[in-house]
Write an enzyme that holds these catalytic residues in place. Sequence first.
Site, PDB file in Angstrom:
ATOM      1  CG  ASN A  72      -0.401   0.702   2.421  1.00 27.79           C
ATOM      2  OD1 ASN A  72      -0.321   1.933   2.521  1.00 27.79           O
ATOM      3  ND2 ASN A  72       0.040  -0.110   3.370  1.00 27.79           N
ATOM      4  N   GLY A  75      -0.470   6.851   1.733  1.00 25.95           N
ATOM      5  CA  GLY A  75       0.104   8.173   1.966  1.00 25.95           C
ATOM      6  C   GLY A  75      -0.488   8.878   3.161  1.00 25.95           C
ATOM      7  CB  CYS A 133       6.128  10.155   9.375  1.00 25.56           C
ATOM      8  SG  CYS A 133       4.503   9.572   9.848  1.00 25.56           S
ATOM      9  N   GLY A 220       0.446  -8.189   5.589  1.00 28.18           N
ATOM     10  CA  GLY A 220      -0.261  -9.446   5.374  1.00 28.18           C
ATOM     11  C   GLY A 220       0.598 -10.630   5.785  1.00 28.18           C
ATOM     12  N   GLY A 268      -4.489  -6.446  11.210  1.00 30.85           N
ATOM     13  CA  GLY A 268      -4.579  -5.402  10.178  1.00 30.85           C
ATOM     14  C   GLY A 268      -5.142  -5.892   8.871  1.00 30.85           C
TER      15      GLY A 268
END
Lengths: 306, 282
Positions: A72, A75, A133, A220, A268
Amino acid sequence: MPADVNLAVNLGGLAMKNPVTDASGTFGAGQEYADFIDLDALGALTTKGVSPVAWEGNPAPRIAETPSGMLNTIGLQNPGVEAFCAEKLAFLANYSVPLIVNVAGHRIDEYLAVIDRLESEERVDAYEVNISCPNVDAGGLAMGTDPAMAREVTVACRARTKRPLIVKLTPNVTSVADIARAVEDGGADAVSLINTVQGMAIDAFRRRPRLSRPVAGLSGPAVKPIALRCVWEAHRAVSVPILGMGGIRTGVDAVEFMLAGATAVAVGTANFTNPRATVEVIEGIRGYCESQGIADVNELIGGLQC
Amino acid sequence: MEGHVECAWLPGRVKPVLETARVAANEPVCPGTWRMVLEAPHTARHAVPGQFVHLGLDVERDSVLRVPISVHAAHRQEQEVELLYQVVGPSTTVMSEQIVPGDELDLIGPIGNGWSMPEGTGAGRALIVGGGLGAAPVASLAEAWAAAGVRTDAILGAQTSERILSRERFEAVCGTVAIATDDGTEGDHGFVTVPLERMVASALEAGDPYTYIAVCGPTPMMRNCVRLLPDGVRCEVSMERLMACGVGACLSCIVPLAAGGTKRACVDGPVFDAREVDWDAC
């Protein structure tokens, strides 16, 4: 008749009635999953990352499916802390589940701005500081890739709150133990790991990356072995409790993380496969304990024999 | 709306549920396109035109993500939904090669905002455009508008005549069903934009313009159709995006908007006003 298994754990001062929360970014602020599970059944609810102002996120395509997982590059799109308070906290007032707000920023003062704003919101119980980040004050290097920077962020956040402070580590480092030690030293009440693993997906026929950014985050089942190893290494390095995550789908997966050293776990990507994954993991942990004769889930923490 | 079916966070929308979906049929309908019929009581009862399901396949596969597929038909009595899909990647290959009647899958449904329905008494004219697999979510739309008493026409496009999908459903309720094929084996030789431009113009000239146009198909096709729209006529599109959660939480499926910002294709869409979308950024 055996007594019920005790599933309650304490994550650095955050009392959780069971070890399971959702992983930030997969669950919004919970409302979209309220049709599938009772949010109050969770040990805690972890929100998507909140920044001081709205962040737009990246262009599409933001995801790519990969073997046993996905990449992914969302952002960190989020509406900013004011909109979070006005919209998301209002919905969560209907529930009593302990609330962990994930905090994102591009510089240290951005993390502080979010924490400062949320300190007056009673509904918030703890913070999870996302140090994956990039730090625009340090040439875009991720906060969590350098022990000194990781410690500095933690110290700064620590000074702003007495609430449980969980610092979320990235696996994209040479030594998870070094980063864990640095944030423990900086005053973190707990560490959570892992965030996504850097990866790529390429479309061979268009000869381009499959996502809008060439490098994205892998999650995953494919990352579970990496996550377990990181949790184990962190556990050997620090004394603060650990929130472990990375590819958990079942109660047995969760138990593996606890044996490696985790006090609590987050689910998740599995929510995308099964919107009831979180509660099924809770029941799976209970079932494991019952079948193994374990009266208290805390017996599992760090119980790996090696 | 009954309390127990209302969405927890979107008042006025029926909530999506995770339900077992037993396969009743799974067969090719034409080269490259298959039709799967699933027993899915909640979705069959509550789906409105334009909504979709998020289909889960056998969990032992290597794949973590569900497959979002629009509802082609919902049969309330039989408690069945029909899906059309094309075999274009690993998940759809599994669907065509490994799933047989009797298999128990599961799905999340119904999801999405659905197409708008007519306001008022059936005045005006509707034009429904389905390109390729885009015909799948608009068949029920044509039926619903026609049932509401609105004169409805359709344009269906495909590579070749035998790949035109579900024409009987459109022919049953539409005044005109225009065909466009890439290879000219039927109807206009070219894209759906050819009959679209002609039909919109002649309706306008006749003083009987279309008042609602729905367009569904590959993004470049929709972009080209939207460019042809006359001003002031209401037009909707259905945006197809890669999806992870499918329920509005993960922000994978965002559509960029002309006015700035984004919306989620899964729950804010998949139907959008045609002029709302930033087509250059899609």
